[in-house]
Design an enzyme around this catalytic site. Structure first.
Site, PDB file in Angstrom:
ATOM      1  N   LYS A  42      17.393 -11.665   7.470  1.00  0.00           N
ATOM      2  CA  LYS A  42      17.941 -11.740   6.154  1.00  0.00           C
ATOM      3  C   LYS A  42      17.274 -10.571   5.206  1.00  0.00           C
ATOM      4  O   LYS A  42      17.787  -9.927   4.220  1.00  0.00           O
ATOM      5  CB  LYS A  42      17.694 -13.061   5.487  1.00  0.00           C
ATOM      6  CG  LYS A  42      18.632 -13.391   4.445  1.00  0.00           C
ATOM      7  CD  LYS A  42      18.297 -14.684   3.767  1.00  0.00           C
ATOM      8  CE  LYS A  42      18.543 -14.706   2.302  1.00  0.00           C
ATOM      9  NZ  LYS A  42      17.840 -15.775   1.685  1.00  0.00           N
ATOM     10  N   LYS A  59      16.050  -5.712  13.978  1.00  0.00           N
ATOM     11  CA  LYS A  59      15.899  -7.144  14.236  1.00  0.00           C
ATOM     12  C   LYS A  59      16.925  -7.672  13.290  1.00  0.00           C
ATOM     13  O   LYS A  59      16.883  -7.463  11.982  1.00  0.00           O
ATOM     14  CB  LYS A  59      14.768  -7.633  14.105  1.00  0.00           C
ATOM     15  CG  LYS A  59      14.570  -8.906  14.457  1.00  0.00           C
ATOM     16  CD  LYS A  59      13.292  -9.555  13.839  1.00  0.00           C
ATOM     17  CE  LYS A  59      13.181 -10.220  12.700  1.00  0.00           C
ATOM     18  NZ  LYS A  59      12.465 -11.099  12.263  1.00  0.00           N
ATOM     19  N   LYS A 115       0.838  -0.971  -0.016  1.00  0.00           N
ATOM     20  CA  LYS A 115      -0.017   0.126  -0.125  1.00  0.00           C
ATOM     21  C   LYS A 115       0.680   1.321   0.051  1.00  0.00           C
ATOM     22  O   LYS A 115       0.760   2.129  -0.482  1.00  0.00           O
ATOM     23  CB  LYS A 115      -0.814   0.103   1.410  1.00  0.00           C
ATOM     24  CG  LYS A 115      -2.177  -1.070   1.187  1.00  0.00           C
ATOM     25  CD  LYS A 115      -3.033  -0.960   2.364  1.00  0.00           C
ATOM     26  CE  LYS A 115      -4.064  -1.607   2.412  1.00  0.00           C
ATOM     27  NZ  LYS A 115      -4.870  -1.954   3.552  1.00  0.00           N
TER      28      LYS A 115
END
Ligand code: TYM
Length: 332
Positions: A205, A202, A119
């Site tokens: 990957k 955090k 969005k």
């Protein structure tokens, strides 16, 4: 009979977050004597939501397998297997998906985050989202519920998924009678459940901020040197309680080492020095397992044997659960 279970998705680049949030606690818990049954698996069907190259897929599966073994999982005691070797997980996933309100999946973080991003980018809200990603939490619930799991050690990012598994089990028990499925609980580490990456977000990957587990010594050192720090001068005192380097250091160093480095922080320490200290403890922890990992990747037949044995043990449990669940759900 208490059962512990967890899984890792083989998508390449296993990192320190996986080690500290899941693998290390899972191995320790399996030795704690608290569990009669420990099951750890490679969640390869989940990797299909993103991996499109069979060669890479296979390689990633072996990497995860070698990782657990190299880090000391006792595969004669724990049941170690590949998720997709046990076909009943897909049968159970279908049953569970029929018991799961679509709205619950709309609210699952990983899907919601992708929709949000689409969005923001002005795209169709479901662009690039496949049904595997959408149903991900149902398959993960089947992973957990198929083995009558009580406890699931995971990092913080997986809490919602275990909650969904618990809620699905609870709903099935209401429909089909208490005891149809065991309602699982997540086990979250006080330290290590949310490992930050090089940039403080955090470690993941998808953010490109990981410290890989199996990089060479040289590469590991280079990566640790990339940890973001402020521009304070070396002699300025620093707060050891508000520092990325220290946060990871604490998870690898002895309490004496931690105390001593904290002292150095308060006296003033150069970031390069702090990073070198971090490299030392991480490398000391990983250098033995790294050799074992490299050995196993050269001797994949050893991995195959372990997984074959694990699959036959996991299959026996899955057969029993599915007989019970089929009877409860379908009468057959
Ligand atoms: P996956 O493969 O993304 O991650 C594996 C485990 O590592 C933890 N983890 C972290 N912990 C602390 N800090 C971090 N930065 C960090 N990054 C990852 C994750 O929380 C996880 O415990 N959906 C799962 C795999 C799965 C599973 C299951 C787990 C499939 N079925 C059943 C448990 C039970 C996943 O993608 O994890």
């Amino acid at each position: 009979m208490k059962t512990i279970l967890t899984g890792i998705k083989p998508t390449g680049d296993i990192h320190l977050g996986n080690l500290l949030g899941a693998i290390r606690p899972a191995i320790e818990l399996s030795k704690s004597g608290e569990y009669e049954r420990a099951l750890y698996f490679i969640a390869d069907a989940h990797a299909l939501t993103t991996v499109r190259d069979p060669k890479a897929y296979k390689q990633y599966v072996y990497e995860i397998a070698a990782t657990w073994i190299a880090l000391g999982l006792d595969t004669t005691k724990a049941i170690f297997f590949r998720q997709s070797d046990i076909k009943e997980v897909f049968e159970l996933a279908w049953m569970l998906s029929c018991m799961t309100p679509k709205g619950d999946m709309n609210r699952a973080h990983s899907y919601k985050d992708r929709v949000q991003k689409n969005k923001e980018d002005g795209k169709d809200q479901d662009q690039g989202i496949n049904m595997g990603l959408y149903n991900y939490p149902v398959l993960m619930s089947a992973d957990i519920l198929l083995y009558d799991t009580n406890d699931v050690p995971v990092g913080k990012d997986q809490i919602q998924h275990v909650e969904i598994a618990r809620s699905i089990a609870g709903r099935c028990n209401e429909y089909f009678g208490e005891g149809t499925l065991v309602e699982p609980q997540e086990i979250i580490q006080k330290q290590g459940a949310y490992i930050p990456g090089l940039d403080g977000r955090k470690m993941s990957k998808s953010y490109g901020n990981i410290i890989p587990l199996w990089a060479s010594e040289k590469k590991l050192k280079k990566t640790i040197n990339k940890i973001t720090t402020d521009s304070s001068a070396p002699e300025e005192p620093k707060d050891p309680n508000n520092c990325l380097i220290m946060e990871i250091y604490r998870l690898f160093a002895s309490s004496e080492q931690v105390k001593s480095l904290e002292q150095r922080y308060r006296e003033g320490i150069g970031w390069g020095y702090a990073k070198a200290e971090l490299f030392e403890v991480v490398n000391a922890y990983l250098s033995g397992p790294r050799e074992k990992f490299n050995y196993l990747m050269e001797n994949k037949n050893e991995i195959d044997n372990v997984l074959l044995d694990g699959a036959s043990k996991a299959q026996a449990i899955a057969d029993e659960t599915m007989q019970r669940v089929r009877k409860a759900v379908t009468g057959f």
